[in-house]
Write a protein that holds these residues in place. Structure first.
Motif, short mmCIF file in Angstrom:
data_model
loop_
_atom_site.label_atom_id
_atom_site.label_comp_id
_atom_site.label_asym_id
_atom_site.label_seq_id
_atom_site.Cartn_x
_atom_site.Cartn_y
_atom_site.Cartn_z
N LEU A 56 0.80 -1.23 0.00
CA LEU A 56 0.00 0.00 0.00
C LEU A 56 0.83 1.28 0.00
CD1 LEU A 56 -2.73 -0.98 2.62
CD2 LEU A 56 -2.87 -1.13 0.12
N ALA A 57 2.04 1.23 0.51
CA ALA A 57 2.81 2.46 0.66
C ALA A 57 4.31 2.16 0.62
CB ALA A 57 2.44 3.14 1.98
N PRO A 58 4.83 1.78 -0.54
CA PRO A 58 6.26 1.45 -0.60
C PRO A 58 7.17 2.62 -0.25
CG PRO A 58 5.25 1.50 -2.80
CD PRO A 58 4.15 1.56 -1.82
N ASP A 59 6.65 3.85 -0.31
CA ASP A 59 7.46 5.00 0.09
C ASP A 59 7.76 5.01 1.59
OD1 ASP A 59 4.54 5.55 0.09
OD2 ASP A 59 5.13 7.43 1.05
N LEU A 60 7.11 4.12 2.34
CA LEU A 60 7.34 4.05 3.78
C LEU A 60 8.40 3.02 4.15
CD1 LEU A 60 4.63 5.66 3.82
CD2 LEU A 60 4.05 4.37 5.87
N ASP A 61 9.14 2.53 3.20
CA ASP A 61 10.11 1.46 3.47
C ASP A 61 11.07 1.83 4.59
OD1 ASP A 61 11.24 -1.14 2.79
OD2 ASP A 61 12.99 0.04 2.18
N GLY A 62 11.44 3.10 4.67
CA GLY A 62 12.37 3.53 5.71
C GLY A 62 11.77 3.52 7.10
N LEU A 63 10.45 3.41 7.18
CA LEU A 63 9.80 3.39 8.49
C LEU A 63 10.29 2.24 9.34
CD1 LEU A 63 7.48 4.53 10.31
CD2 LEU A 63 5.98 2.88 9.18
N LEU A 64 10.51 1.11 8.72
CA LEU A 64 10.94 -0.07 9.47
C LEU A 64 12.33 0.10 10.06
CD1 LEU A 64 9.58 -2.82 7.07
CD2 LEU A 64 8.58 -2.02 9.21
N ASP A 65 13.11 1.01 9.49
CA ASP A 65 14.45 1.26 10.01
C ASP A 65 14.44 2.06 11.31
OD1 ASP A 65 15.45 -0.04 7.78
OD2 ASP A 65 15.64 1.81 6.61
N THR A 66 13.28 2.68 11.63
CA THR A 66 13.20 3.50 12.84
C THR A 66 13.04 2.64 14.09
OG1 THR A 66 10.79 3.75 12.69
CG2 THR A 66 12.14 5.36 11.52
N GLY A 67 12.75 1.37 13.91
CA GLY A 67 12.59 0.48 15.05
C GLY A 67 11.14 0.19 15.35
N VAL A 68 10.74 -1.06 15.22
CA VAL A 68 9.36 -1.49 15.45
C VAL A 68 9.38 -2.60 16.49
CG1 VAL A 68 7.30 -2.49 14.42
CG2 VAL A 68 8.67 -0.86 13.10
N THR A 69 8.54 -2.48 17.49
CA THR A 69 8.43 -3.51 18.52
C THR A 69 7.27 -4.44 18.19
OG1 THR A 69 9.29 -2.02 20.22
CG2 THR A 69 8.04 -3.95 20.97
N GLU A 70 7.54 -5.74 18.20
CA GLU A 70 6.48 -6.72 17.94
C GLU A 70 6.01 -7.30 19.27
OE1 GLU A 70 5.76 -10.22 14.67
OE2 GLU A 70 7.65 -10.28 15.79
N LEU A 71 4.68 -7.29 19.47
CA LEU A 71 4.08 -7.83 20.68
C LEU A 71 3.15 -8.98 20.33
CD1 LEU A 71 2.96 -4.88 23.00
CD2 LEU A 71 4.88 -6.43 23.32
N ALA A 72 3.02 -9.92 21.23
CA ALA A 72 2.04 -10.98 21.05
C ALA A 72 0.65 -10.36 20.98
CB ALA A 72 2.12 -11.97 22.21
N PRO A 73 -0.26 -10.93 20.17
CA PRO A 73 -1.59 -10.33 19.98
C PRO A 73 -2.31 -10.01 21.28
CG PRO A 73 -1.25 -12.07 18.39
CD PRO A 73 -0.07 -12.11 19.31
N GLU A 74 -2.25 -10.89 22.26
CA GLU A 74 -2.99 -10.65 23.50
C GLU A 74 -2.45 -9.44 24.27
OE1 GLU A 74 0.05 -13.95 24.37
OE2 GLU A 74 -1.32 -13.35 22.75
N LEU A 75 -1.18 -9.13 24.09
CA LEU A 75 -0.60 -7.94 24.70
C LEU A 75 -0.83 -6.70 23.84
CD1 LEU A 75 2.78 -9.47 25.93
CD2 LEU A 75 0.76 -8.92 27.31
N PHE A 76 -0.71 -6.88 22.54
CA PHE A 76 -0.96 -5.77 21.62
C PHE A 76 -2.37 -5.22 21.81
CE2 PHE A 76 -2.51 -4.04 17.62
CZ PHE A 76 -1.52 -3.15 17.29
N ASP A 77 -3.33 -6.11 22.03
CA ASP A 77 -4.74 -5.70 22.15
C ASP A 77 -4.97 -4.79 23.35
OD1 ASP A 77 -5.27 -7.20 19.93
OD2 ASP A 77 -6.21 -8.86 21.00
#
Length: 247
Positions: A56-77
């Motif tokens: 949907l937005a390939p211009d955002l590719d650099g966003l992932l370089d800023t650091g993304v935290t992945e949480l388990a779904p039950e915690l993310f919710d």
């Protein structure tokens, strides 16, 4: 930072007038595109987020370089009252401005002013269409915060695309103030001059008597017999695109 810490950070952010809570991919997408100061990004599925960006937005590719935290779904919710279907939330610095500064903007584009809107979704949708149509800015007068998470959802994060200010009452201005009112003259492309303030009232009762009296002129959106009103954001859209098409 532990998952418990993140839940507390997001809980506090909802009460912090300096922080914007971005719920969902589209709010994050627009914040990134318009150079928001993004502080924290959390997802329940990093691979799915990457696919969203690639699709949907390939211009955002650099966003992932800023650091993304992945949480388990039950915690993310636990990070939002309603879990975004796109599985991502973020925190960013709000972009601060004043109503006076919005009114002093250069150029011919109109300013949208909302007097005492009641529904945060409508506030967000009005900001969204104002950004799309090229308005000079949006002023929300009254108690509703245009940077509330619900308003950010409604605007898809486009608070970062144009100046958005909150105030108690609309300050004095040398711009021509046009009240959108059912008793005004019919709206036409020629009826909105350069640098106008387009003033809209509440969803239920419209503009206050003080706002009507303070306006230089009043315009109404022509409608079929028996139909007395439009949704606030729809009225903003009709008026702005009438101006845009008549330029």
């Amino acid at each position: 930072m532990t998952a418990t810490d993140l839940v507390e950070v997001f809980r506090r952010a909802r009460r912090d007038a300096r922080i914007a809570v971005l719920e969902g991919f589209h709010a994050l997408k627009h914040a990134y595109r318009f150079d928001a100061d993004i502080r924290t990004i959390v997802t329940r599925d990093a691979a799915a987020l990457r696919t969203l960006i690639e699709t949907l937005a390939p211009d955002l590719d650099g966003l992932l370089d800023t650091g993304v935290t992945e949480l388990a779904p039950e915690l993310f919710d636990r990070l939002a009252p309603v879990t975004p279907p796109t599985g991502v939330v973020a925190l960013a610095r709000r972009r601060e401005t004043t109503a006076a500064a919005v009114l002093q903007a250069e150029g011919a584009a109109p300013v949208i002013a909302l007097e005492n809107p009641r529904h945060l979704g409508n506030v967000g949708a009005a900001i969204r269409v104002a950004a799309a149509a090229g308005a000079a800015g949006v002023i929300v007068a009254g108690t509703q915060d245009p940077w509330h998470p619900a308003a950010i959802r409604g605007a898809a994060g486009l608070q970062y695309a144009l100046p958005v200010a909150h105030c108690a009452t609309l300050p004095p201005t040398d711009r021509l103030v046009i009240a959108l009112d059912a008793e005004g003259e019919p709206l036409t492309p020629a009826s909105i001059p350069p640098r106008a303030v387009l003033l809209f009232g509440t969803e239920r009762s419209g503009l206050s008597g003080r706002a009507r009296a303070g306006a230089a002129t009043r315009l109404r959106i022509p409608m079929q017999p028996g139909i007395s009103s439009l949704n606030l954001a729809t009225a903003v859209a009709v008026t702005l695109y009438t101006w845009r098409l008549g330029r």
